[in-house]
Design an enzyme around this catalytic site. Structure first.
Site, PDB file in Angstrom:
ATOM      1  N   GLU A   1       1.057   4.013  10.371  1.00  0.00           N
ATOM      2  CA  GLU A   1      -0.411   3.900  10.486  1.00  0.00           C
ATOM      3  C   GLU A   1      -0.966   5.013  11.374  1.00  0.00           C
ATOM      4  O   GLU A   1      -1.905   4.808  12.129  1.00  0.00           O
ATOM      5  CB  GLU A   1      -0.837   2.529  11.025  1.00  0.00           C
ATOM      6  CG  GLU A   1      -0.407   1.353  10.188  1.00  0.00           C
ATOM      7  CD  GLU A   1      -1.002   1.332   8.791  1.00  0.00           C
ATOM      8  OE1 GLU A   1      -1.968   2.088   8.524  1.00  0.00           O
ATOM      9  OE2 GLU A   1      -0.473   0.580   7.954  1.00  0.00           O
ATOM     10  N   GLY A   2      -0.389   6.198  11.257  1.00  0.00           N
ATOM     11  CA  GLY A   2      -0.814   7.345  12.053  1.00  0.00           C
ATOM     12  C   GLY A   2       0.050   7.474  13.285  1.00  0.00           C
ATOM     13  O   GLY A   2       0.062   6.580  14.133  1.00  0.00           O
ATOM     14  N   THR A   3       0.778   8.586  13.385  1.00  0.00           N
ATOM     15  CA  THR A   3       1.673   8.786  14.533  1.00  0.00           C
ATOM     16  C   THR A   3       0.859   8.910  15.825  1.00  0.00           C
ATOM     17  O   THR A   3      -0.362   9.101  15.786  1.00  0.00           O
ATOM     18  CB  THR A   3       2.485  10.087  14.353  1.00  0.00           C
ATOM     19  OG1 THR A   3       1.558  11.191  14.347  1.00  0.00           O
ATOM     20  CG2 THR A   3       3.301  10.094  13.069  1.00  0.00           C
TER      21      THR A   3
ATOM     22  N   GLU B   1       4.443  10.117   0.755  1.00  0.00           N
ATOM     23  CA  GLU B   1       5.321  10.722  -0.259  1.00  0.00           C
ATOM     24  C   GLU B   1       6.302  11.673   0.414  1.00  0.00           C
ATOM     25  O   GLU B   1       6.126  11.995   1.587  1.00  0.00           O
ATOM     26  CB  GLU B   1       4.479  11.558  -1.238  1.00  0.00           C
ATOM     27  CG  GLU B   1       3.411  10.780  -1.917  1.00  0.00           C
ATOM     28  CD  GLU B   1       2.701  11.581  -2.987  1.00  0.00           C
ATOM     29  OE1 GLU B   1       2.988  12.794  -3.135  1.00  0.00           O
ATOM     30  OE2 GLU B   1       1.867  10.985  -3.667  1.00  0.00           O
ATOM     31  N   PRO B   2       7.260  12.194  -0.345  1.00  0.00           N
ATOM     32  CA  PRO B   2       8.196  13.135   0.288  1.00  0.00           C
ATOM     33  C   PRO B   2       7.479  14.297   0.988  1.00  0.00           C
ATOM     34  O   PRO B   2       7.863  14.690   2.080  1.00  0.00           O
ATOM     35  CB  PRO B   2       9.043  13.641  -0.888  1.00  0.00           C
ATOM     36  CG  PRO B   2       8.976  12.539  -1.899  1.00  0.00           C
ATOM     37  CD  PRO B   2       7.645  11.871  -1.728  1.00  0.00           C
TER      38      PRO B   2
ATOM     39  N   PHE C   1       0.856  -1.191   0.000  1.00  0.00           N
ATOM     40  CA  PHE C   1       0.000   0.000   0.000  1.00  0.00           C
ATOM     41  C   PHE C   1       0.889   1.237   0.000  1.00  0.00           C
ATOM     42  O   PHE C   1       1.771   1.372   0.854  1.00  0.00           O
ATOM     43  CB  PHE C   1      -0.850  -0.004   1.279  1.00  0.00           C
ATOM     44  CG  PHE C   1      -2.247   0.478   1.072  1.00  0.00           C
ATOM     45  CD1 PHE C   1      -3.315  -0.390   1.147  1.00  0.00           C
ATOM     46  CD2 PHE C   1      -2.506   1.819   0.806  1.00  0.00           C
ATOM     47  CE1 PHE C   1      -4.623   0.049   0.950  1.00  0.00           C
ATOM     48  CE2 PHE C   1      -3.808   2.264   0.608  1.00  0.00           C
ATOM     49  CZ  PHE C   1      -4.865   1.381   0.685  1.00  0.00           C
TER      50      PHE C   1
ATOM     51  N   SER D   1       1.538  12.661   7.418  1.00  0.00           N
ATOM     52  CA  SER D   1       0.325  12.684   8.235  1.00  0.00           C
ATOM     53  C   SER D   1      -0.836  13.341   7.493  1.00  0.00           C
ATOM     54  O   SER D   1      -1.996  13.057   7.784  1.00  0.00           O
ATOM     55  CB  SER D   1       0.587  13.450   9.538  1.00  0.00           C
ATOM     56  OG  SER D   1       1.636  12.841  10.252  1.00  0.00           O
TER      57      SER D   1
HETATM   58  C1  LIG Z   1       9.288   1.758   8.461  1.00  0.00           C
HETATM   59  C2  LIG Z   1       8.134   2.499   7.890  1.00  0.00           C
HETATM   60  C3  LIG Z   1       7.229   1.836   7.073  1.00  0.00           C
HETATM   61  C4  LIG Z   1       6.151   2.519   6.502  1.00  0.00           C
HETATM   62  N1  LIG Z   1       5.298   1.868   5.639  1.00  0.00           N
HETATM   63  C5  LIG Z   1       4.403   2.583   4.907  1.00  0.00           C
HETATM   64  C6  LIG Z   1       3.631   1.972   3.860  1.00  0.00           C
HETATM   65  O1  LIG Z   1       3.696   0.749   3.611  1.00  0.00           O
HETATM   66  N2  LIG Z   1       2.811   2.751   3.103  1.00  0.00           N
HETATM   67  C7  LIG Z   1       2.690   4.087   3.344  1.00  0.00           C
HETATM   68  O2  LIG Z   1       1.952   4.748   2.631  1.00  0.00           O
HETATM   69  N3  LIG Z   1       3.394   4.701   4.347  1.00  0.00           N
HETATM   70  C8  LIG Z   1       4.247   3.984   5.125  1.00  0.00           C
HETATM   71  N4  LIG Z   1       4.975   4.590   6.119  1.00  0.00           N
HETATM   72  C9  LIG Z   1       4.815   6.013   6.330  1.00  0.00           C
HETATM   73  C10 LIG Z   1       4.181   6.377   7.644  1.00  0.00           C
HETATM   74  O3  LIG Z   1       2.811   6.076   7.630  1.00  0.00           O
HETATM   75  C11 LIG Z   1       4.480   7.868   7.889  1.00  0.00           C
HETATM   76  O4  LIG Z   1       5.861   7.946   8.219  1.00  0.00           O
HETATM   77  C12 LIG Z   1       3.638   8.471   8.975  1.00  0.00           C
HETATM   78  O5  LIG Z   1       2.284   8.553   8.581  1.00  0.00           O
HETATM   79  C13 LIG Z   1       4.117   9.877   9.375  1.00  0.00           C
HETATM   80  O6  LIG Z   1       4.347  10.665   8.256  1.00  0.00           O
HETATM   81  P1  LIG Z   1       5.753  11.429   8.105  1.00  0.00           P
HETATM   82  O7  LIG Z   1       6.832  10.453   8.341  1.00  0.00           O
HETATM   83  O8  LIG Z   1       5.751  12.145   6.803  1.00  0.00           O
HETATM   84  O9  LIG Z   1       5.798  12.459   9.280  1.00  0.00           O
HETATM   85  P2  LIG Z   1       5.079  13.899   9.323  1.00  0.00           P
HETATM   86  O10 LIG Z   1       3.651  13.786   8.939  1.00  0.00           O
HETATM   87  O11 LIG Z   1       5.926  14.858   8.577  1.00  0.00           O
HETATM   88  O12 LIG Z   1       5.173  14.223  10.871  1.00  0.00           O
HETATM   89  C14 LIG Z   1       6.369  14.678  11.506  1.00  0.00           C
HETATM   90  C15 LIG Z   1       6.019  14.944  12.978  1.00  0.00           C
HETATM   91  O13 LIG Z   1       4.999  15.957  13.035  1.00  0.00           O
HETATM   92  C16 LIG Z   1       3.896  15.470  13.779  1.00  0.00           C
HETATM   93  N5  LIG Z   1       2.640  16.002  13.245  1.00  0.00           N
HETATM   94  C17 LIG Z   1       2.212  16.030  11.961  1.00  0.00           C
HETATM   95  N6  LIG Z   1       0.992  16.548  11.891  1.00  0.00           N
HETATM   96  C18 LIG Z   1       0.610  16.852  13.151  1.00  0.00           C
HETATM   97  C19 LIG Z   1      -0.556  17.382  13.742  1.00  0.00           C
HETATM   98  N7  LIG Z   1      -1.628  17.714  13.011  1.00  0.00           N
HETATM   99  N8  LIG Z   1      -0.599  17.557  15.079  1.00  0.00           N
HETATM  100  C20 LIG Z   1       0.486  17.216  15.846  1.00  0.00           C
HETATM  101  N9  LIG Z   1       1.611  16.696  15.358  1.00  0.00           N
HETATM  102  C21 LIG Z   1       1.676  16.504  14.016  1.00  0.00           C
HETATM  103  C22 LIG Z   1       3.965  13.962  13.624  1.00  0.00           C
HETATM  104  O14 LIG Z   1       3.244  13.291  14.659  1.00  0.00           O
HETATM  105  C23 LIG Z   1       5.456  13.713  13.695  1.00  0.00           C
HETATM  106  O15 LIG Z   1       5.851  13.715  15.030  1.00  0.00           O
HETATM  107  C24 LIG Z   1       5.998   3.896   6.761  1.00  0.00           C
HETATM  108  C25 LIG Z   1       6.910   4.559   7.612  1.00  0.00           C
HETATM  109  C26 LIG Z   1       7.955   3.862   8.166  1.00  0.00           C
HETATM  110  C27 LIG Z   1       8.918   4.609   9.051  1.00  0.00           C
END
Ligand SMILES: Cc1cc2nc3c(=O)[nH]c(=O)nc-3n(C[C@H](O)[C@H](O)[C@H](O)COP(=O)(O)OP(=O)(O)OC[C@H]3O[C@@H](n4cnc5c(N)ncnc54)[C@H](O)[C@@H]3O)c2cc1C
Length: 399
Positions: free
Chosen positions: A367-369, A126-127, A122, A131
């Site tokens: 799956e959502g931080t 993206e870069p 899935f 979230s």
């Molecule tokens: C090992 C690994 C496997 C993964 N596998 C998949 C996959 O199979 N498919 C896929 O699509 N994705 C995948 N992901 C992506 C993962 O779902 C995202 O890393 C995650 O959703 C967070 O997005 P981001 O890393 O861009 O962080 P960001 O969204 O940039 O967040 C950075 C920080 O800001 C905080 N933040 C952001 N918005 C808010 C808010 N509104 N309020 C408070 N704090 C906020 C976050 O909690 C975090 O602490 C994977 C990630 C990892 C590390």
């Protein structure tokens, strides 16, 4: 109120435990030290999953899944979650969204994925979009009766072993038209850009993909144009519960190892468990596990009951966030204490606790931080009051 687990569910849990002990634990160290498993081992594990009927535990028998209830899936995931190196991932769970496909998509994608003949991953992140998936830049432009897919996806878990990618893209670049596409990896224009390394050792990889004008016909749209989020929501509920169950199993294993060590390790003339500093840590760990287990089993049971009596998806969604948040943070605290009890031995990579310490960190991110889970919970409280969390309601209204 009867909290007894039925014998069939207990037997399934014991079955999953035996599977983890027989097939997953023995390859943990090899995976950790080499960073990957030989292809022959992966093939053997895959066959073992099929033989044990642990493939597609989240899909219906008519689609070649096992048809297990949510509670049964939770019990299985708890046991498999004890394995390090994310070896639980060898037992594949095809994306829930696939069941909303057309009859042809179910035949060509879902059924072969359940059987292990195909595997889907899935791709949403993206870069510039994590979230906030409305920031997705991958687009599917409509021209001459076809879609042309362009963009980049990151962190695509199991992207190395899948043969189809479920790509979340905006049709014509419009964020109001989020749509899922079934993209075969073999299509012209699909490229692996990079395979980065991560903190954890993971049995598969998380590659980055680039899509360069990939031509797709209408048969590759999963659901309807604009339905991307709708179809993903059910997946989030299931994935969050699965993560919570894996975290629970990991916390239990770490605590068992620490508890055993606390009895055997003698310093200053007595077992270290006789120091209050150590036994209080064990007490806190046991209480945290008990709380998490109660939450996880309850919500899984509620989903099964609600499926039979009219699914209240919003309530389930609200609670799945609470379960994922609590279980992932609980597991981090518990494993940290387990490592402390083990002293220097807990810091050795040959010790499962050291591996779990690294493995579990991602559960607060993917799956959502944790912050996004808190935002969902806080939003629910603002909208519906504290009821979903502090009352014992199983439907959004009533008692
Ligand atoms: C090992 C690994 C496997 C993964 N596998 C998949 C996959 O199979 N498919 C896929 O699509 N994705 C995948 N992901 C992506 C993962 O779902 C995202 O890393 C995650 O959703 C967070 O997005 P981001 O890393 O861009 O962080 P960001 O969204 O940039 O967040 C950075 C920080 O800001 C905080 N933040 C952001 N918005 C808010 C808010 N509104 N309020 C408070 N704090 C906020 C976050 O909690 C975090 O602490 C994977 C990630 C990892 C590390």
């Amino acid at each position: 109120m009867d909290l007894t687990l039925p014998p069939r569910d207990l037997e399934l849990k014991a079955h999953a435990r035996r599977f983890a002990e027989a097939h997953l634990f023995p390859v943990e160290e090899e995976l950790e030290l080499n960073g990957h498993l030989p292809e022959a081992t992966k093939a053997r594990l895959k066959q073992a999953v099929i033989d044990a009927k642990l493939n597609a535990i989240n899909h219906a028998p008519e689609h070649s899944g096992q048809g297990y209830t949510q509670l049964q899936q939770t019990l299985i995931n708890e046991e498999l979650g004890k394995a390090t190196g994310a070896l639980w991932a060898v037992a594949w769970h095809p994306a829930v969204a696939l069941k909303f496909g057309t009859p042809a998509q179910i035949r060509d994608y879902l059924v072969p994925c359940c059987k292990g003949l195909r595997r889907a991953c899935f791709a949403i992140t993206e870069p510039k979009a994590g979230s906030d998936p409305r920031l997705v830049e991958t687009r599917a432009d409509r021209r001459g009766g076809k879609f042309y897919l362009s963009g980049e996806k990151w962190f695509v878990t199991s992207g190395d072993i899948c043969d189809v990618i479920i790509v979340h893209a905006h049709v014509d670049g419009d964020p109001d038209k989020p749509t899922l596409f079934l993209v075969d990896k073999s299509l012209p224009g699909v490229k692996v850009k990079r395979i980065p390394k991560f903190m954890h050792t993971y049995v598969f990889e998380h590659p980055e993909f680039v899509f360069d004008g990939v031509e797709l016909d209408d048969s590759r749209v999963l659901g309807q144009v604009g339905q991307g989020f709708e179809l993903t929501k059910d997946w989030f509920v299931e994935a969050r519960l699965q993560i919570a169950a894996n975290c629970l199993g990991a916390a239990i294993r770490a605590t068992e190892i620490a508890n055993d060590w606390a009895s055997r390790r003698v310093q200053f003339g007595r077992p270290i468990r006789d120091f209050q500093a150590i036994e209080f840590m064990l007490a806190d760990m046991a209480v945290e596990i008990m709380a998490a287990k109660s939450m996880i089993y309850r919500v899984a049971w509620e989903i099964d009951r609600q499926e039979a009596s009219g699914h209240d998806r919003k309530l389930v969604h609200a609670r799945a966030s609470a379960v994922k948040l609590y279980a992932s943070e609980m597991a981090g605290r518990v494993v940290d204490k387990a490592l402390q009890i083990l002293g220097g031995r807990g810091y050795m990579r040959e010790n499962p606790v050291e591996r779990l310490y690294r493995d579990l960190r991602v559960d607060r991110i993917w799956e959502g931080t944790s912050e996004i889970q808190r935002a969902i919970i806080a939003g629910q409280i603002k909208k519906r009051g504290l009821g979903p969390y502090v009352d014992w309601v199983t439907q959004s209204s009533g008692g």
